[in-house]
Each structure stands twice: as structure tokens, then as C-alpha cells.
Design a protein around this motif. Structure first.
Motif, PDB file in Angstrom:
ATOM      1  N   ALA A 254       0.843  -1.206   0.000  1.00  0.00           N
ATOM      2  CA  ALA A 254       0.000   0.000   0.000  1.00  0.00           C
ATOM      3  C   ALA A 254       0.873   1.248   0.000  1.00  0.00           C
ATOM      4  O   ALA A 254       0.562   2.236  -0.693  1.00  0.00           O
ATOM      5  CB  ALA A 254      -0.923  -0.014   1.217  1.00  0.00           C
ATOM      6  N   ILE A 255       1.986   1.219   0.769  1.00  0.00           N
ATOM      7  CA  ILE A 255       2.920   2.352   0.755  1.00  0.00           C
ATOM      8  C   ILE A 255       3.509   2.528  -0.641  1.00  0.00           C
ATOM      9  O   ILE A 255       3.664   3.660  -1.126  1.00  0.00           O
ATOM     10  CB  ILE A 255       4.028   2.128   1.804  1.00  0.00           C
ATOM     11  N   ARG A 256       3.823   1.424  -1.284  1.00  0.00           N
ATOM     12  CA  ARG A 256       4.377   1.510  -2.642  1.00  0.00           C
ATOM     13  C   ARG A 256       3.365   2.133  -3.600  1.00  0.00           C
ATOM     14  O   ARG A 256       3.712   2.971  -4.440  1.00  0.00           O
ATOM     15  CB  ARG A 256       4.784   0.127  -3.114  1.00  0.00           C
ATOM     16  N   LEU A 257       2.103   1.715  -3.488  1.00  0.00           N
ATOM     17  CA  LEU A 257       1.055   2.320  -4.328  1.00  0.00           C
ATOM     18  C   LEU A 257       0.956   3.818  -4.071  1.00  0.00           C
ATOM     19  O   LEU A 257       0.809   4.615  -5.004  1.00  0.00           O
ATOM     20  CB  LEU A 257      -0.289   1.652  -4.049  1.00  0.00           C
ATOM     21  N   ASN A 258       1.018   4.196  -2.794  1.00  0.00           N
ATOM     22  CA  ASN A 258       0.937   5.618  -2.458  1.00  0.00           C
ATOM     23  C   ASN A 258       2.123   6.388  -3.041  1.00  0.00           C
ATOM     24  O   ASN A 258       1.965   7.505  -3.541  1.00  0.00           O
ATOM     25  CB  ASN A 258       0.898   5.775  -0.942  1.00  0.00           C
ATOM     26  N   ASN A 259       3.322   5.773  -2.984  1.00  0.00           N
ATOM     27  CA  ASN A 259       4.501   6.438  -3.549  1.00  0.00           C
ATOM     28  C   ASN A 259       4.371   6.624  -5.058  1.00  0.00           C
ATOM     29  O   ASN A 259       4.728   7.671  -5.604  1.00  0.00           O
ATOM     30  CB  ASN A 259       5.759   5.634  -3.222  1.00  0.00           C
ATOM     31  N   ILE A 260       3.862   5.597  -5.726  1.00  0.00           N
ATOM     32  CA  ILE A 260       3.670   5.699  -7.177  1.00  0.00           C
ATOM     33  C   ILE A 260       2.676   6.813  -7.497  1.00  0.00           C
ATOM     34  O   ILE A 260       2.908   7.637  -8.397  1.00  0.00           O
ATOM     35  CB  ILE A 260       3.187   4.361  -7.758  1.00  0.00           C
ATOM     36  N   ALA A 261       1.559   6.841  -6.758  1.00  0.00           N
ATOM     37  CA  ALA A 261       0.548   7.879  -7.003  1.00  0.00           C
ATOM     38  C   ALA A 261       1.120   9.265  -6.750  1.00  0.00           C
ATOM     39  O   ALA A 261       0.879  10.205  -7.522  1.00  0.00           O
ATOM     40  CB  ALA A 261      -0.674   7.630  -6.126  1.00  0.00           C
ATOM     41  N   SER A 262       1.899   9.407  -5.662  1.00  0.00           N
ATOM     42  CA  SER A 262       2.484  10.712  -5.344  1.00  0.00           C
ATOM     43  C   SER A 262       3.456  11.159  -6.429  1.00  0.00           C
ATOM     44  O   SER A 262       3.440  12.323  -6.867  1.00  0.00           O
ATOM     45  CB  SER A 262       3.202  10.648  -3.988  1.00  0.00           C
ATOM     46  N   ASP A 263       4.314  10.232  -6.876  1.00  0.00           N
ATOM     47  CA  ASP A 263       5.279  10.586  -7.925  1.00  0.00           C
ATOM     48  C   ASP A 263       4.584  10.924  -9.235  1.00  0.00           C
ATOM     49  O   ASP A 263       5.008  11.824  -9.967  1.00  0.00           O
ATOM     50  CB  ASP A 263       6.270   9.440  -8.128  1.00  0.00           C
ATOM     51  N   LEU A 264       3.505  10.211  -9.547  1.00  0.00           N
ATOM     52  CA  LEU A 264       2.758  10.512 -10.774  1.00  0.00           C
ATOM     53  C   LEU A 264       2.131  11.900 -10.696  1.00  0.00           C
ATOM     54  O   LEU A 264       2.109  12.640 -11.692  1.00  0.00           O
ATOM     55  CB  LEU A 264       1.675   9.456 -11.010  1.00  0.00           C
ATOM     56  N   LEU A 265       1.625  12.270  -9.523  1.00  0.00           N
ATOM     57  CA  LEU A 265       1.057  13.607  -9.357  1.00  0.00           C
ATOM     58  C   LEU A 265       2.138  14.676  -9.513  1.00  0.00           C
ATOM     59  O   LEU A 265       1.903  15.727 -10.119  1.00  0.00           O
ATOM     60  CB  LEU A 265       0.380  13.720  -7.996  1.00  0.00           C
ATOM     61  N   GLY A 394      10.572   3.884  -9.973  1.00  0.00           N
ATOM     62  CA  GLY A 394      10.996   4.058 -11.364  1.00  0.00           C
ATOM     63  C   GLY A 394      10.717   5.446 -11.890  1.00  0.00           C
ATOM     64  O   GLY A 394      10.863   5.693 -13.090  1.00  0.00           O
ATOM     65  N   LEU A 395      10.287   6.363 -11.009  1.00  0.00           N
ATOM     66  CA  LEU A 395       9.945   7.719 -11.435  1.00  0.00           C
ATOM     67  C   LEU A 395      10.894   8.780 -10.868  1.00  0.00           C
ATOM     68  O   LEU A 395      10.810   9.945 -11.245  1.00  0.00           O
ATOM     69  CB  LEU A 395       8.513   8.059 -11.006  1.00  0.00           C
ATOM     70  N   GLY A 396      11.788   8.373  -9.965  1.00  0.00           N
ATOM     71  CA  GLY A 396      12.626   9.347  -9.264  1.00  0.00           C
ATOM     72  C   GLY A 396      13.498  10.170 -10.184  1.00  0.00           C
ATOM     73  O   GLY A 396      13.510  11.411 -10.108  1.00  0.00           O
ATOM     74  N   LEU A 397      14.256   9.523 -11.075  1.00  0.00           N
ATOM     75  CA  LEU A 397      15.152  10.263 -11.956  1.00  0.00           C
ATOM     76  C   LEU A 397      14.375  11.078 -12.984  1.00  0.00           C
ATOM     77  O   LEU A 397      14.839  12.135 -13.426  1.00  0.00           O
ATOM     78  CB  LEU A 397      16.119   9.299 -12.654  1.00  0.00           C
ATOM     79  N   SER A 398      13.214  10.595 -13.382  1.00  0.00           N
ATOM     80  CA  SER A 398      12.381  11.381 -14.284  1.00  0.00           C
ATOM     81  C   SER A 398      11.943  12.677 -13.616  1.00  0.00           C
ATOM     82  O   SER A 398      11.930  13.750 -14.239  1.00  0.00           O
ATOM     83  CB  SER A 398      11.164  10.564 -14.729  1.00  0.00           C
TER      84      SER A 398
END
Length: 437
Positions: A254-265, A394-398
């Protein structure tokens, strides 16, 4: 005898008078003939000039007879032709200027597939030099069977066709070609317009890849959450040995999902190009020190030493929260993809041009040379298994790339497999007056 002499004298006078009258008549006929011929030739020369170069003078009638009326008619016709010629020239010049300045490539050919018009955009697309010779066979300009077949079909069927193709001479660029018949009186031809859709193709490919990557990234934690939740509901909830472990796994995903959503935002906001607030003066050293404090605990857990070097301060125009986030992402990667007992060195300074520069180097696993050009892409991972193990999205460097570029800076990377990586961030520095304001 005297009568005979008188008669002869009369005859000679009559003959002389007749000869004189004949000579006068011939002279007058010659004069009238020359005048008539001269007038006819003047009319003829004026009429011929209408077909060639423009005449600057009008033809004034020189008499009131039929030839004078014809001269007046020709003069009026010449005035109308001059007006028509001016309008046609203006229209032709305007049309050629529009076609020549078009970003799309334009090529016109006759019924024998010979070039009648080619603008600079088309010549540039096929790698030809301008000006393209008129009546040049298209085969010598574009050596592409699909393109030639498209023009041939237009000429054969007199219909419009649209086709997407990749010209060999255009260095891999993709074009949408619209070809249509071109008719001028009894002459037939075809016109082709090239629309460069390479960027659209790339964006469409990026969109498809992005949707696929997001679906894949979300599917894994969602599948795990669903699986462990069903296991708990089916009886494992009473299993005192494993139920807490299952719940911890669910929480981690669930934390991973939240991190993905936050990075996408964050990415969505950065790519929108519309900042919520105007940029402000940001201290490089303060942002970096705040980022170091954020990753200290992670570095301690993984036994990685953070070693700040010379931290020369500089003010840059941007957004402190986003800049700190970029530094956190770079430092977090340097820690997570390091080895136990490894180091992360941080230095700041100035380039010879006066720009602010931040260098973050590590002694980690390094990046293969084949992967270096793609590491700033969304969801791209060098070591997919390890990246997921350490909780990367996978979104950090982007995000780093978008943040730095939005502040008019650059981020580059150098890496050697097994020896570590060096990330260099360069940002335009503000002078002291701008910083104080």
C-alpha cells in the motif's frame, strides 16, 4: 503632210500624258502600299508584343479608318491583358511564397512524373539541394518505391490518397503523405504534401509505454494486496504466527502504491508547465543539507557513509521544495544502489561560466553503458528486481530531470559498472542583488 505631222504630235502628247499619269499612279500606289504595310506591321508588332514581354506603351490610333479602329481595339485589349497579367503574377507570387514557406513538404509533378514544383521543406526532407531542377524525374529526387507508387496511383485513377510512410533519405522520420490530382486545362499532374508526424508517433509510443508501465507497476502491489487479503479472510486471520506478517506485506505494498501515485502527481504537475507560485531565490546549500538530513536514516540502515565535501553556496531561481525533492531522489538512489560500507560524496561549486554545480557521486553498482541514455525515462529501471526490493517507483530520476530542466538547468550522469556513478546538476546562478530581492 502637215496633217500627218500634227496627228503624230498629238499621239506623242497623249502617250506622254498617259505615261506621266501611269507613273503618278504607280508612285501613289507605292506610297499608299508602303503606308498600309507600315501600319499593318505596326499592328502586327504590337500584337506580337502582347504574347511576349510586356509592352510599356499603348497603341494610339493613327487614323479614323478601319485600321485605326483595329489599333484602338488592340490598345484596349492590351490594357486589359496587362491588368490580368499583373493579377496573375501577384497571385502566382503569393501562392509560390506560401508554398515555399510551408513547414510541410510540397512536391508537384506532371503526367510523366517530372518535377514541376518543389519547396525547400520537401527538398530538406529527402536530402536534396535547392533549387531542384524543373522537369527532373521524381525517381532521381525520391528513391522510394512506396512514394512513387502513390503518385502513380493518383495519376492513373485521378483520386486522392493518403499514406503513412518512412522515407529512407529522411533519417528515419515518419511522414503522412497526402497526394491529390493536379489539373491545369488539358495538362494533368499530381501534388504530394508531406506532414512530418515523427514527434506525434514518438508521443503516441510514449503514451502507450506509459500506460503499459503504469498498469504493470500498479498490478503487482494490487495483486499482492488482494492475495494476502483473501488469504486472511479465508482463515489466516486467526493464524497468530503469520497474520501480522501478511498485514505488514499488505502495508508495504500500500505504501508503494501511495509512492507511485504521489510521484505521478508530481510528474503531472511538472509536465503541465504551470507553476502554482512564481519562482524564488533558493539556496543550493540549504536545499542540499535538508536533503541530506532526509536520507541520513536510510544511509545508516544500509551502512553507507554520507560525506559532504566543499559546499559552496549559490542562489538559484526555482522552487525549494521541488529542488530538495530532486536532491533527495539523487541521494536516495546513491544510498540504495550502493554496497555495504560504501560512500556517497557531495560537492557544490561553480562552473567556469559562473553557474551553480552540484556533484553527487557514489561507490555503488554502477549503470551499464547501454542503459545510460534511458535512465531518466519514466519507469525505466536498470536492475528491476533490486529496484522493487528497495521500494523504488521508477519515477525518481524522471522527476529529477523535470525539476532541473524547469529551473533552466541540466543533469548529466557518468557511470562505470561495478565502480559507481556521478550525477552532475548544473543550474544558472543568481547574482547577489537578485538573491537578496
Amino acid at each position: 503632210h502637215e496633217v500627218a505631222d500634227a496627228a503624230a504630235a498629238v499621239r506623242w502628247r497623249i502617250l506622254a500624258a498617259s505615261l506621266l499619269a501611269a507613273l503618278i499612279a504607280l508612285a501613289m500606289a507605292y506610297w499608299f502600299s508602303r503606308t498600309f504595310t507600315r501600319r499593318i506591321r505596326r499592328l502586327q508588332a504590337f500584337a506580337d508584343s502582347l504574347l511576349g514581354a510586356r509592352t510599356a506603351e499603348s497603341l494610339a490610333p493613327d487614323s479614323d479608318d478601319e485600321l485605326g479602329a483595329l489599333a484602338g481595339s488592340l490598345s484596349r485589349t492590351a490594357d486589359q491583358l496587362r491588368d490580368l497579367f499583373d493579377k496573375l503574377s501577384m497571385e502566382s507570387s503569393r501562392r509560390e511564397a506560401i508554398l515555399a514557406s510551408m513547414m510541410e513538404g510540397v512536391l508537384a509533378v506532371d503526367h510523366e512524373l517530372r518535377v514541376t514544383f518543389c519547396n525547400e521543406a520537401f527538398a530538406r526532407a529527402v536530402g536534396a539541394r535547392m533549387p531542384v531542377p524543373s522537369h527532373l524525374p521524381v525517381l532521381e529526387l525520391v528513391r522510394d518505391p512506396a512514394f512513387l507508387d502513390l503518385l502513380s496511383r493518383v495519376l492513373a485513377t485521378n483520386q486522392t490518397f493518403k499514406h503513412r510512410l518512412q522515407l529512407a533519405a529522411a533519417e528515419g522520420r515518419v511522414f503522412e503523405v497526402q497526394a491529390a490530382p493536379l489539373t491545369a486545362g488539358t495538362r494533368r499532374g499530381a501534388i504530394a504534401i508531406l506532414h512530418d508526424i515523427t514527434d506525434l508517433e514518438r508521443l503516441e509510443r510514449v503514451r502507450r509505454d506509459f500506460v503499459g508501465n503504469v498498469s504493470h507497476e500498479l498490478r503487482t502491489p494490487l495483486t499482492a494486496i488482494r492475495g494476502y487479503a483473501e488469504t486472511l479472510l479465508e482463515g489466516a486471520l486467526e493464524d497468530q504466527e503469520n497474520n501480522r506478517k501478511f498485514l505488514e506485506i499488505i502495508r508495504a505494498h500500500a505504501i508503494r502504491l501511495n509512492n507511485i501515485a504521489s510521484d505521478l502527481l508530481v510528474l503531472s504537475e511538472l509536465e503541465s508547465g504551470q507553476p502554482a507560485t512564481p519562482p524564488e531565490a533558493v539556496s543550493i546549500r540549504e536545499a542540499l543539507e535538508s536533503a541530506l538530513r532526509t536520507v541520513e536514516s536510510e544511509a545508516h540502515i544500509r551502512n553507507v557513509a554520507l560525506k559532504p565535501g566543499r559546499l559552496e553556496d549559490a542562489a538559484v531561481a526555482g522552487y525549494r521544495i521541488r529542488l530538495e525533492q530532486a536532491f533527495v531522489n539523487l541521494l536516495d538512489n546513491a544510498v540504495k544502489f550502493n554496497r555495504p560500507g560504501g560512500e556517497v560524496r557531495i560537492e557544490t561549486g561553480r562552473t567556469p561560466e559562473g553557474a551553480a554545480q552540484v556533484i553527487i557521486s557514489d561507490t555503488g553498482i554502477g549503470i551499464p553503458s547501454d542503459d545510460l541514455p534511458r535512465i531518466f525515462e519514466r519507469f525505466y529501471r536498470v536492475d528491476k528486481a533490486r529496484s522493487r526490493d528497495v521500494g523504488g517507483t521508477g519515477l525518481g530520476l524522471s522527476i529529477v530531470k523535470h525539476v532541473i530542466e524547469r529551473m533552466n538547468g541540466t543533469v548529466t550522469v557518468e557511470s562505470k559498472l561495478g565502480k559507481g556513478s556521478v550525477f552532475t546538476v548544473t543550474l544558472p546562478a543568481l547574482d547577489s542583488a537578485a538573491a537578496q530581492s
